[in-house]
Design an enzyme around this catalytic site. Structure first.
Site, PDB file in Angstrom:
ATOM      1  N   PRO A  93       0.845  -1.210   0.000  1.00 35.83           N
ATOM      2  CA  PRO A  93       0.000   0.000   0.000  1.00 35.83           C
ATOM      3  C   PRO A  93       0.878   1.257   0.000  1.00 35.83           C
ATOM      4  O   PRO A  93       1.856   1.332   0.720  1.00 35.83           O
ATOM      5  CB  PRO A  93      -0.810  -0.104   1.299  1.00 35.83           C
ATOM      6  CG  PRO A  93      -0.350  -1.300   2.019  1.00 35.83           C
ATOM      7  CD  PRO A  93       0.650  -2.036   1.194  1.00 35.83           C
ATOM      8  N   GLU A  94       0.523   2.205  -0.855  1.00 40.49           N
ATOM      9  CA  GLU A  94       1.266   3.469  -0.945  1.00 40.49           C
ATOM     10  C   GLU A  94       0.391   4.582  -0.375  1.00 40.49           C
ATOM     11  O   GLU A  94      -0.684   4.315   0.152  1.00 40.49           O
ATOM     12  CB  GLU A  94       1.643   3.738  -2.405  1.00 40.49           C
ATOM     13  CG  GLU A  94       2.459   2.596  -3.019  1.00 40.49           C
ATOM     14  CD  GLU A  94       2.810   2.816  -4.488  1.00 40.49           C
ATOM     15  OE1 GLU A  94       2.986   3.977  -4.901  1.00 40.49           O
ATOM     16  OE2 GLU A  94       2.906   1.825  -5.222  1.00 40.49           O
ATOM     17  N   LYS A 120       3.796   6.104   4.563  1.00 42.32           N
ATOM     18  CA  LYS A 120       2.977   4.897   4.480  1.00 42.32           C
ATOM     19  C   LYS A 120       2.647   4.353   5.867  1.00 42.32           C
ATOM     20  O   LYS A 120       2.172   3.230   6.012  1.00 42.32           O
ATOM     21  CB  LYS A 120       3.715   3.820   3.683  1.00 42.32           C
ATOM     22  CG  LYS A 120       4.075   4.245   2.258  1.00 42.32           C
ATOM     23  CD  LYS A 120       4.928   3.168   1.586  1.00 42.32           C
ATOM     24  CE  LYS A 120       5.446   3.650   0.241  1.00 42.32           C
ATOM     25  NZ  LYS A 120       6.422   2.707  -0.329  1.00 42.32           N
ATOM     26  N   ARG A 128       1.821 -12.039   4.441  1.00 45.06           N
ATOM     27  CA  ARG A 128       3.259 -12.320   4.399  1.00 45.06           C
ATOM     28  C   ARG A 128       4.010 -12.001   5.687  1.00 45.06           C
ATOM     29  O   ARG A 128       5.226 -12.217   5.755  1.00 45.06           O
ATOM     30  CB  ARG A 128       3.875 -11.610   3.198  1.00 45.06           C
ATOM     31  CG  ARG A 128       3.211 -12.132   1.942  1.00 45.06           C
ATOM     32  CD  ARG A 128       3.906 -11.836   0.663  1.00 45.06           C
ATOM     33  NE  ARG A 128       5.340 -12.076   0.669  1.00 45.06           N
ATOM     34  CZ  ARG A 128       6.141 -11.580  -0.269  1.00 45.06           C
ATOM     35  NH1 ARG A 128       5.635 -10.835  -1.216  1.00 45.06           N
ATOM     36  NH2 ARG A 128       7.428 -11.830  -0.238  1.00 45.06           N
ATOM     37  N   LYS A 136      19.383  15.542  -5.659  1.00 43.45           N
ATOM     38  CA  LYS A 136      19.201  14.085  -5.749  1.00 43.45           C
ATOM     39  C   LYS A 136      19.816  13.560  -7.036  1.00 43.45           C
ATOM     40  O   LYS A 136      19.303  13.813  -8.126  1.00 43.45           O
ATOM     41  CB  LYS A 136      17.685  13.793  -5.688  1.00 43.45           C
ATOM     42  CG  LYS A 136      17.343  12.359  -5.415  1.00 43.45           C
ATOM     43  CD  LYS A 136      17.504  12.004  -3.966  1.00 43.45           C
ATOM     44  CE  LYS A 136      17.188  10.531  -3.750  1.00 43.45           C
ATOM     45  NZ  LYS A 136      17.673  10.053  -2.464  1.00 43.45           N
ATOM     46  N   ARG A 153      13.438  -3.197  -8.241  1.00 47.52           N
ATOM     47  CA  ARG A 153      12.072  -2.937  -8.675  1.00 47.52           C
ATOM     48  C   ARG A 153      11.968  -2.948 -10.194  1.00 47.52           C
ATOM     49  O   ARG A 153      12.980  -2.896 -10.886  1.00 47.52           O
ATOM     50  CB  ARG A 153      11.593  -1.569  -8.139  1.00 47.52           C
ATOM     51  CG  ARG A 153      11.941  -1.315  -6.689  1.00 47.52           C
ATOM     52  CD  ARG A 153      11.405  -2.375  -5.747  1.00 47.52           C
ATOM     53  NE  ARG A 153       9.976  -2.285  -5.582  1.00 47.52           N
ATOM     54  CZ  ARG A 153       9.385  -1.519  -4.678  1.00 47.52           C
ATOM     55  NH1 ARG A 153      10.099  -0.767  -3.871  1.00 47.52           N
ATOM     56  NH2 ARG A 153       8.074  -1.503  -4.576  1.00 47.52           N
TER      57      ARG A 153
END
Ligand code: ZN
Length: 294
Positions: free
Chosen positions: A2-3, A59, A129, A172, A281
């Site tokens: 979930p984001e 989150k 999980r 960044k 990812r």
């Protein structure tokens, strides 16, 4: 996992359902879920407390428990965790839903924690999980946890302005996809929404944010706000097993641009959507209209 939009949807649901309710019982089926207390200490600390508020930070879900001392419970649902409110019955060591609110989503045997409430319902945490985690502590102690302290800005807050974003993005150096996934850069974005944001902003997942022009950074900033706002409005994405606190799926996935759509046409230019590994990812994007610009 979930984001931001999914966690925000759950938090809004929980606010309606559990604020003002008193915890009358605690059942913990997976003691390692709670990082701060033994099962008996955890139950003793929570029993009798009334839920004062529910907030989201990144989150994480934060539940306020007023009293002396003032406590806060931090929950991170991680990969497959989700809270569900309803009427339950314990059969053996498994919880059965009594109000049918979770039909078609038989997660009952994965409930690891149940907080029994004074209105006869329960707040369950289902987690297939077993990666979810809970930390309980005094309010200050929880607010000072490094995982909260280090979090980047909340992208949907008014205070998160373009000039603030430009400042951090210029520093960044990592690939845009990695940057968006970094919770200490911006809080709340994960695999789904990073792909969606980059597609909307027409940025290649490997292009570092530090090398983007001001104009393209502005596009990225606007895309972050737009995609997340839309996803919150649609109550999140249920590409995998996400459900809201009453067991309903989210609606964003039906209108998504590129996430897990490799091989399908790009909604903007019609070229095939491709996928590529970025670290651990997978990024999904259009190789034609998301090019690295020189
Ligand atoms: Zn395209």
């Amino acid at each position: 996992m979930p984001e931001l939009p999914e966690v925000e949807t759950i938090v809004r649901g929980l606010r309606k359902e559990i604020i003002g309710r008193r915890i009358v019982g605690v059942w913990l089926g997976w003691p390692r879920l709670v990082k701060s207390h033994s099962p008996s200490e955890f139950a003793a600390a929570l029993k009798g407390r009334t839920i004062g508020g529910v907030e989201r930070r990144g989150k994480n879900i934060l539940i306020d428990l007023p009293g002396r001392p003032e406590l806060k419970l931090l929950a991170h649902q991680k990969m497959t965790g989700h809270f569900m409110v309803g009427k339950w019955k314990l059969v053996g060591d498994k919880w059965e839903s009594l109000d049918g609110g979770h039909l078609g989503h038989k997660k009952n045997s994965y409930i690891r924690l149940m907080l029994l409430l004074d209105d006869g319902r329960g707040l369950g945490l289902s987690d297939v999980r077993k990666f979810a985690k809970i930390v309980l502590g005094e309010r200050k102690e929880i607010e000072n946890l490094p995982e909260l302290k280090k979090l980047g800005p909340e992208p949907l807050e008014r205070g998160f302005t373009f000039s603030e974003f430009e400042k951090i993005a210029k520093k960044k150096k990592s690939a845009a996809k990695r940057a968006l996934l970094d919770q200490n850069f911006i809080a709340g974005i994960g695999n789904i929404y990073s792909d969606e944001v980059l597609w909307l902003a027409q940025i290649h997942p490997l292009e570092p944010t530090s090398s983007l022009s001001r104009e393209r950074l502005r596009k990225l900033f606007n895309a972050i706000k737009l995609v997340l706002k839309k996803a919150v409005r649609l109550r999140g994405s249920s590409v995998s097993d996400y459900r809201d606190s009453s067991g309903k799926p989210g609606n964003y996935a039906k209108t998504r641009f590129v996430y897990r759509k490799a091989g399908e046409p790009c909604p903007r230019c019609g070229a095939k959507i491709i996928s590529m590994k970025v670290g651990a990812r997978t990024a999904h994007f259009c190789g034609k209209c998301q090019k690295v610009q020189k």
